[in-house]
Design an enzyme around this catalytic site. Sequence first.
Site, PDB file in Angstrom:
ATOM      1  N   CYS A 133       0.822  -1.217   0.000  1.00 56.50           N
ATOM      2  CA  CYS A 133       0.000   0.000   0.000  1.00 56.50           C
ATOM      3  C   CYS A 133       0.852   1.261   0.000  1.00 56.50           C
ATOM      4  CB  CYS A 133      -0.939   0.017   1.188  1.00 56.50           C
ATOM      5  SG  CYS A 133      -2.200  -1.239   1.045  1.00 56.50           S
ATOM      6  N   HIS A 134       1.746   1.377   0.971  1.00 58.59           N
ATOM      7  CA  HIS A 134       2.537   2.605   1.052  1.00 58.59           C
ATOM      8  C   HIS A 134       4.024   2.317   1.232  1.00 58.59           C
ATOM      9  CE1 HIS A 134      -1.619   3.520   2.353  1.00 58.59           C
ATOM     10  NE2 HIS A 134      -1.483   4.425   1.427  1.00 58.59           N
ATOM     11  N   GLY A 135       4.438   1.078   0.895  1.00 61.47           N
ATOM     12  CA  GLY A 135       5.858   0.767   0.811  1.00 61.47           C
ATOM     13  C   GLY A 135       6.619   0.658   2.122  1.00 61.47           C
TER      14      GLY A 135
ATOM     15  N   TYR B 294      -5.181  12.532  -0.671  1.00 60.28           N
ATOM     16  CA  TYR B 294      -4.410  11.296  -0.496  1.00 60.28           C
ATOM     17  C   TYR B 294      -2.935  11.550  -0.793  1.00 60.28           C
ATOM     18  CZ  TYR B 294      -3.721   6.208  -0.648  1.00 60.28           C
ATOM     19  OH  TYR B 294      -3.326   4.932  -0.411  1.00 60.28           O
TER      20      TYR B 294
END
Lengths: 169, 420
Positions: A133-135, B294
């Site tokens: 998702c965000h590494g 986001y």
Amino acid sequence: MAEKKTNRRDFLFTATYAVGAVGAGAVVWPMIDQMNPDASVKALASTEVDVSSVGPGKTITVLWRGKPVFIRRRTDKEIEEARSVKLEDLKHPEKDEDRAQNPEWLVMLGVCTHLGCVPLDQKGDYNGWFCPCHGSHYDTSGRIRKGPAPTNMEIPKYEFVNANTIKIG
Amino acid sequence: MSDHEYNPKSKFGKWFNDRLPLLTLANHLTDYPTPKNLNYWWTFGGILTFCLITQIVTGLVLAMHYIAHADMAFDSVEHIMRDVNYGWLIRYIHANGASMFFLAVYIHIFRSLFYGSYKAPREIIWIIGIIIYLLMMAAAFMGYVLPWGQMSFWGATVITNLFSAIPLVGEGIVTWLWGGYSVDNPTLTRFFTLHYLIPFLILGLVVLHIWALHVPGNNNPVGIDIKKPSKDTVPFHPYIVIKDGFALLMFMIVFAFFVFYTPNILGHADNYIEADPLVTPAHIVPEWYLLPFYAILRSVPDKLLGVIAMLSAIFILAALPWLDTSKIRSAVFRPLYRQFYWILVADVLILGYVGAMPAEGLYLLIARVATAYYFLHFLVILPVLGFKEKTLPLPISITEPVLGGSPNLAAAKNREGLKE
């Protein structure tokens, strides 16, 4: 205006507000608390898992409280990697010995501590887990090494009921 | 509200109106004096009302067929798509309607930014608008969870986990929001309830938004105060009604194009896979209308600070009437602001683009620069610009630049007064 004196009426006002506030709180709290986990959710709080079929270097994922739990039978190389890391190199310093009671078995919540995605096994820069998702990169002990996650993946309460069975929760 | 008394013609009308002055209200709305130079950017208020009504009506129908249960929600949505008469149409209108709603609201917001509609005396209209926008985001997010697909589940997981960034109580709040230890059936049922409730809250706020608008009246492209009613205004009906109606028709063509030709282009294919708590999709992105925020969230390497930056990006808008120190409303007369305005538009579009891309390498760098610029615009550029900028002279009325006015301001003002 004359100097204000406290009188019997002020006492009555204060007492009324106080009782009113308690009453309002007593009404509001059930409305808030009904959203917390209910008895049927809490009743599912422990799971027993048979791990006899898990070979070295294999991970199984089981569902506990609606969340994935990784049970990994680590290879000697992975244990060696996890235990040789200096604590100063860790973002959230924890000894591998404190995370795995039995060095061969790593039991942890498969939930990235950033925003709750499920990290992928045997990926990332530290041969552990990688969250797509965000590494966030985790090592073979599930400790955060790189990326936005603030802490290591959580170790749930668990115990070996016997050599082949783990009870989580 | 207009000051003049309204007297119904019929005897019954008078009898009724004396008891409940609905006819006075209707008369106020038809006669409501509107600046005659309003351009098409002003038609989005009416378009947004249409969007809200569309969402409420289609949502009501969908709720008759949808089942809010983790085991049945996904199948019930497929049931709507395949079995329910015209279910596919109603669901596609509702799903694309959310996107159309946001498209219109962004145009509406950026129109306010260009013409300074948020400035005194319209701060309350603006703040109510921001609250409506926040509620729209909440409703859209919860609505997206209801089909219980992979994106629903993991979107809900990621967004609710934002609250875990709060120190000490964060984890407790997340468990409370979930009603369990992960996103599950209790989460779905409460999201359904709130998704049903919020549109009616929005409806109430829209009434307040319009009420607050009708106190000072509309801003206009020139941004000057005008006398109402005067030769600078036209009655709302039929002039604005027809113009809004025409704009709405154009808008419905775009809407229908999405519904009938590319109904899934704004969604994610992964949401046609049923929710699986054991597998996270490889690439999670929110719906397009949330992407700029986001991008801001991901551009900050710290979890808590990222959440704070994202929320600040929205709440900073509420402070805009006080951050913009310029007394001149319309960007038409603010040559420097006009340029910064377009840079901001580009900045938000860039944030939206990088929000859809993986947070790494060049994309991350661009996201960081764009995030910094976003805050720079509101916190530094706008306050300073109000003092430094040399603005252009304002006309004394809407009619003056068209029909020509006297170079003698006092004489011209006098003449305007005589023509009342």
